[in-house]
Design a protein around this motif. Structure first.
Motif, PDB file in Angstrom:
ATOM      1  N   LEU A   1      -8.366  -1.074  15.229  1.00 29.09           N
ATOM      2  CA  LEU A   1      -7.964   0.327  15.287  1.00 29.09           C
ATOM      3  C   LEU A   1      -7.391   0.767  13.950  1.00 29.09           C
ATOM      4  O   LEU A   1      -6.778  -0.025  13.238  1.00 29.09           O
ATOM      5  CB  LEU A   1      -6.913   0.542  16.375  1.00 29.09           C
ATOM      6  CG  LEU A   1      -7.376   0.421  17.824  1.00 29.09           C
ATOM      7  CD1 LEU A   1      -6.207   0.612  18.776  1.00 29.09           C
ATOM      8  CD2 LEU A   1      -8.466   1.430  18.137  1.00 29.09           C
ATOM      9  N   GLU A   2      -7.575   2.033  13.663  1.00 24.57           N
ATOM     10  CA  GLU A   2      -7.043   2.603  12.439  1.00 24.57           C
ATOM     11  C   GLU A   2      -5.692   3.237  12.742  1.00 24.57           C
ATOM     12  O   GLU A   2      -5.538   3.994  13.698  1.00 24.57           O
ATOM     13  CB  GLU A   2      -8.005   3.657  11.889  1.00 24.57           C
ATOM     14  CG  GLU A   2      -7.578   4.223  10.566  1.00 24.57           C
ATOM     15  CD  GLU A   2      -8.603   5.172   9.983  1.00 24.57           C
ATOM     16  OE1 GLU A   2      -8.358   5.670   8.879  1.00 24.57           O
ATOM     17  OE2 GLU A   2      -9.641   5.423  10.633  1.00 24.57           O
ATOM     18  N   TYR A   3      -4.705   2.907  11.917  1.00 22.72           N
ATOM     19  CA  TYR A   3      -3.354   3.445  12.048  1.00 22.72           C
ATOM     20  C   TYR A   3      -2.925   4.034  10.717  1.00 22.72           C
ATOM     21  O   TYR A   3      -3.357   3.581   9.653  1.00 22.72           O
ATOM     22  CB  TYR A   3      -2.349   2.329  12.393  1.00 22.72           C
ATOM     23  CG  TYR A   3      -2.509   1.735  13.760  1.00 22.72           C
ATOM     24  CD1 TYR A   3      -1.870   2.299  14.856  1.00 22.72           C
ATOM     25  CD2 TYR A   3      -3.258   0.582  13.965  1.00 22.72           C
ATOM     26  CE1 TYR A   3      -1.987   1.742  16.121  1.00 22.72           C
ATOM     27  CE2 TYR A   3      -3.383   0.022  15.221  1.00 22.72           C
ATOM     28  CZ  TYR A   3      -2.745   0.602  16.295  1.00 22.72           C
ATOM     29  OH  TYR A   3      -2.866   0.043  17.537  1.00 22.72           O
ATOM     30  N   SER A   4      -2.010   4.998  10.786  1.00 24.44           N
ATOM     31  CA  SER A   4      -1.385   5.446   9.546  1.00 24.44           C
ATOM     32  C   SER A   4      -0.529   4.277   9.054  1.00 24.44           C
ATOM     33  O   SER A   4      -0.178   3.380   9.832  1.00 24.44           O
ATOM     34  CB  SER A   4      -0.509   6.680   9.796  1.00 24.44           C
ATOM     35  OG  SER A   4       0.641   6.318  10.527  1.00 24.44           O
ATOM     36  N   CYS A   5      -0.183   4.280   7.786  1.00 26.11           N
ATOM     37  CA  CYS A   5       0.602   3.164   7.243  1.00 26.11           C
ATOM     38  C   CYS A   5       1.943   3.024   7.958  1.00 26.11           C
ATOM     39  O   CYS A   5       2.389   1.912   8.232  1.00 26.11           O
ATOM     40  CB  CYS A   5       0.799   3.338   5.739  1.00 26.11           C
ATOM     41  SG  CYS A   5      -0.711   3.052   4.792  1.00 26.11           S
ATOM     42  N   ASP A   6       2.576   4.157   8.278  1.00 27.41           N
ATOM     43  CA  ASP A   6       3.862   4.099   8.979  1.00 27.41           C
ATOM     44  C   ASP A   6       3.707   3.522  10.390  1.00 27.41           C
ATOM     45  O   ASP A   6       4.509   2.693  10.814  1.00 27.41           O
ATOM     46  CB  ASP A   6       4.489   5.493   9.055  1.00 27.41           C
ATOM     47  CG  ASP A   6       4.970   5.995   7.699  1.00 27.41           C
ATOM     48  OD1 ASP A   6       5.331   5.147   6.848  1.00 27.41           O
ATOM     49  OD2 ASP A   6       4.987   7.227   7.495  1.00 27.41           O
TER      50      ASP A   6
ATOM     51  N   LEU B   1       0.831  -1.212   0.000  1.00 25.67           N
ATOM     52  CA  LEU B   1       0.000   0.000   0.000  1.00 25.67           C
ATOM     53  C   LEU B   1       0.860   1.254   0.000  1.00 25.67           C
ATOM     54  O   LEU B   1       0.561   2.228  -0.712  1.00 25.67           O
ATOM     55  CB  LEU B   1      -0.941   0.001   1.200  1.00 25.67           C
ATOM     56  CG  LEU B   1      -2.111  -0.973   1.151  1.00 25.67           C
ATOM     57  CD1 LEU B   1      -2.861  -0.981   2.479  1.00 25.67           C
ATOM     58  CD2 LEU B   1      -3.057  -0.629   0.011  1.00 25.67           C
ATOM     59  N   GLN B   2       1.935   1.252   0.784  1.00 19.14           N
ATOM     60  CA  GLN B   2       2.826   2.402   0.823  1.00 19.14           C
ATOM     61  C   GLN B   2       3.523   2.605  -0.522  1.00 19.14           C
ATOM     62  O   GLN B   2       3.705   3.735  -0.964  1.00 19.14           O
ATOM     63  CB  GLN B   2       3.879   2.240   1.929  1.00 19.14           C
ATOM     64  CG  GLN B   2       3.334   2.487   3.314  1.00 19.14           C
ATOM     65  CD  GLN B   2       4.413   2.346   4.371  1.00 19.14           C
ATOM     66  OE1 GLN B   2       5.193   1.408   4.344  1.00 19.14           O
ATOM     67  NE2 GLN B   2       4.431   3.285   5.307  1.00 19.14           N
TER      68      GLN B   2
ATOM     69  N   ALA C   1      -4.117   4.863  -0.123  1.00 25.26           N
ATOM     70  CA  ALA C   1      -4.493   4.581   1.266  1.00 25.26           C
ATOM     71  C   ALA C   1      -3.528   5.296   2.210  1.00 25.26           C
ATOM     72  O   ALA C   1      -2.319   5.089   2.158  1.00 25.26           O
ATOM     73  CB  ALA C   1      -4.470   3.086   1.526  1.00 25.26           C
ATOM     74  N   ASP C   2      -4.076   6.161   3.044  1.00 28.77           N
ATOM     75  CA  ASP C   2      -3.261   6.863   4.040  1.00 28.77           C
ATOM     76  C   ASP C   2      -3.223   6.106   5.360  1.00 28.77           C
ATOM     77  O   ASP C   2      -2.357   6.346   6.190  1.00 28.77           O
ATOM     78  CB  ASP C   2      -3.815   8.269   4.296  1.00 28.77           C
ATOM     79  CG  ASP C   2      -3.682   9.168   3.086  1.00 28.77           C
ATOM     80  OD1 ASP C   2      -2.678   9.028   2.362  1.00 28.77           O
ATOM     81  OD2 ASP C   2      -4.583  10.001   2.869  1.00 28.77           O
ATOM     82  N   SER C   3      -4.191   5.231   5.540  1.00 28.91           N
ATOM     83  CA  SER C   3      -4.270   4.496   6.808  1.00 28.91           C
ATOM     84  C   SER C   3      -4.805   3.089   6.555  1.00 28.91           C
ATOM     85  O   SER C   3      -5.367   2.803   5.499  1.00 28.91           O
ATOM     86  CB  SER C   3      -5.177   5.238   7.790  1.00 28.91           C
ATOM     87  OG  SER C   3      -6.499   5.291   7.290  1.00 28.91           O
TER      88      SER C   3
END
Length: 176
Positions: free
Chosen positions: A132-137, A90-91, A119-121
């Protein structure tokens, strides 16, 4: 002092320098001379034999639990690696203008087609009905940490199983 307590005291305080404990698993005493062992423990032959058989059953129970934990970890590690792979994909696709088309499992045996653009998250399933939603990093960092912890836990479990198998061997080969 009960016969089991006396045998356990003798087993843990035997003259063997190898009498140690590993993560709550008691070490088996190597019995070189049966008569000396019986005199030190204050037990008769049948009581000592019953103690050793009881200890062997305890070792087998602990082995079953450790093997179940090992199977669970060996199943989780590929799942974590797959999630890490997906987040990395995704990143890599982000800001390229190309959408990622993927099949995903909605329910057991039921799949759906998804088109993912920039996708940012991501949402990570944490268990116990928690997502839970997280940023990709953040997701990548968390998954990497979980992977390292799972591998370290697996290494410890394998060492525990080896120690346990050694104790079973010592106990099974006690002079009879």
């Amino acid at each position: 002092m009960s016969t089991t307590a006396a045998a356990e005291e003798t087993a843990t305080s035997s003259s063997s320098p190898m009498a140690i404990e590993r993560r709550g698993i008691p070490a088996a005493a190597f019995v070189e001379d049966v008569q000396t062992y019986l005199n030190q423990s204050g037990l008769d032959f049948n009581s000592a034999l019953a103690f050793l058989q009881e200890r062997l059953q305890q070792y087998k129970l602990v082995e079953m639990k450790l093997l179940a934990q090992q199977r669970d970890l060996q199943g989780k590690i590929p799942d974590i690696e797959k999630c890490l792979d997906i987040v990395s994909t995704l990143q890599a696709r982000k800001d390229t203008g190309k959408a990622l088309v993927a099949d995903f499992e909605v329910s057991e045996g039921i799949y759906s087609l998804a088109r993912i653009e920039d996708a940012d998250s991501v949402c990570l399933w944490l268990g116990a009905n928690v997502m839970l939603e997280y940023s990709c990093d953040e997701a990548k960092d968390l998954l990497q940490k979980n992977l390292e912890n799972a591998r370290a836990s697996l290494d410890v479990l394998i060492a525990d199983l080896q120690f346990l198998r050694d104790q079973v061997t010592v106990t099974q080969n006690a002079p009879r």
